[in-house]
Design a protein around this motif. Structure first.
Motif, mmCIF file in Angstrom:
data_model
loop_
_atom_site.group_PDB
_atom_site.id
_atom_site.type_symbol
_atom_site.label_atom_id
_atom_site.label_comp_id
_atom_site.label_asym_id
_atom_site.label_seq_id
_atom_site.Cartn_x
_atom_site.Cartn_y
_atom_site.Cartn_z
ATOM 1 N N ARG A 67 0.828 -1.201 0.000
ATOM 2 C CA ARG A 67 0.000 0.000 0.000
ATOM 3 C C ARG A 67 0.866 1.257 0.000
ATOM 4 N N LEU A 68 1.850 1.277 0.869
ATOM 5 C CA LEU A 68 2.725 2.438 0.971
ATOM 6 C C LEU A 68 3.507 2.671 -0.322
ATOM 7 N N ALA A 69 4.010 1.600 -0.899
ATOM 8 C CA ALA A 69 4.849 1.723 -2.098
ATOM 9 C C ALA A 69 4.066 2.173 -3.324
ATOM 10 N N GLY A 117 -0.053 -9.074 -0.630
ATOM 11 C CA GLY A 117 0.733 -8.009 -1.253
ATOM 12 C C GLY A 117 -0.014 -7.332 -2.383
ATOM 13 N N ILE A 118 -0.644 -8.132 -3.229
ATOM 14 C CA ILE A 118 -1.431 -7.572 -4.338
ATOM 15 C C ILE A 118 -2.593 -6.760 -3.794
ATOM 16 N N LEU A 119 -3.280 -7.288 -2.799
ATOM 17 C CA LEU A 119 -4.419 -6.585 -2.220
ATOM 18 C C LEU A 119 -3.990 -5.270 -1.572
ATOM 19 N N MET A 122 -3.319 -2.802 -4.366
ATOM 20 C CA MET A 122 -4.551 -2.330 -4.988
ATOM 21 C C MET A 122 -5.391 -1.483 -4.040
ATOM 22 N N SER A 123 -5.234 -1.674 -2.741
ATOM 23 C CA SER A 123 -6.007 -0.875 -1.792
ATOM 24 C C SER A 123 -5.532 0.573 -1.760
#
Length: 129
Positions: A67-69, A117-119, A122-123
């Motif tokens: 999320r941060l990246a 990680g994907i979620l 995408m969040s």
């Protein structure tokens, strides 16, 4: 007077704005569900896959790191393209992460880590709203 519209026409929101607002509320609702249902049960899921405390910690941290990246990427993307494109792509990839998450019993703990990680990535599209 702007472009021939009277005050009532200018003050009335258009359908696109209302739909964007509904999408933003939906994202917030789904994020709340993710935080109240998925995260508390995550340890039991990882443990059922013979995962360790380290695997559980990785699942939690990879979500936040993703999320941060990616927040800046989504911010720049929505500046260049339409919100609809950003929303649809992130929704489709989030659905893919759900399928990957549910395939954990077949693929192993790494599938859960990758799905989280994907979620998380995408969040971060909420910066577009």
């Amino acid at each position: 007077r702007r472009s021939g519209m009277d005050r009532a026409e200018r003050d009335e929101p258009d359908n696109a704005s209302f739909l964007n607002l509904i999408c933003a509320w939906s994202i917030g609702f789904l994020a709340a569900i993710e935080g109240t249902v998925s995260v508390p049960s995550l340890w039991y899921y990882v443990r059922s896959l013979r995962g360790s405390h380290d695997d559980y910690g990785l699942c939690i941290s990879v979500f936040a790191a993703g999320r941060l990246a990616s927040m800046g990427v989504f911010g720049m993307w929505v500046e260049k393209r339409s919100f609809k494109e950003v929303f649809v792509v992130s929704l489709l990839l989030s659905m893919l992460s759900g399928l990957l998450y549910s395939s954990g019993p077949t693929l192993g703990v790494w599938a859960v880590v990758a799905a989280r990680g994907i979620l998380g990535t995408m969040s971060s599209q909420t910066v577009a709203t």
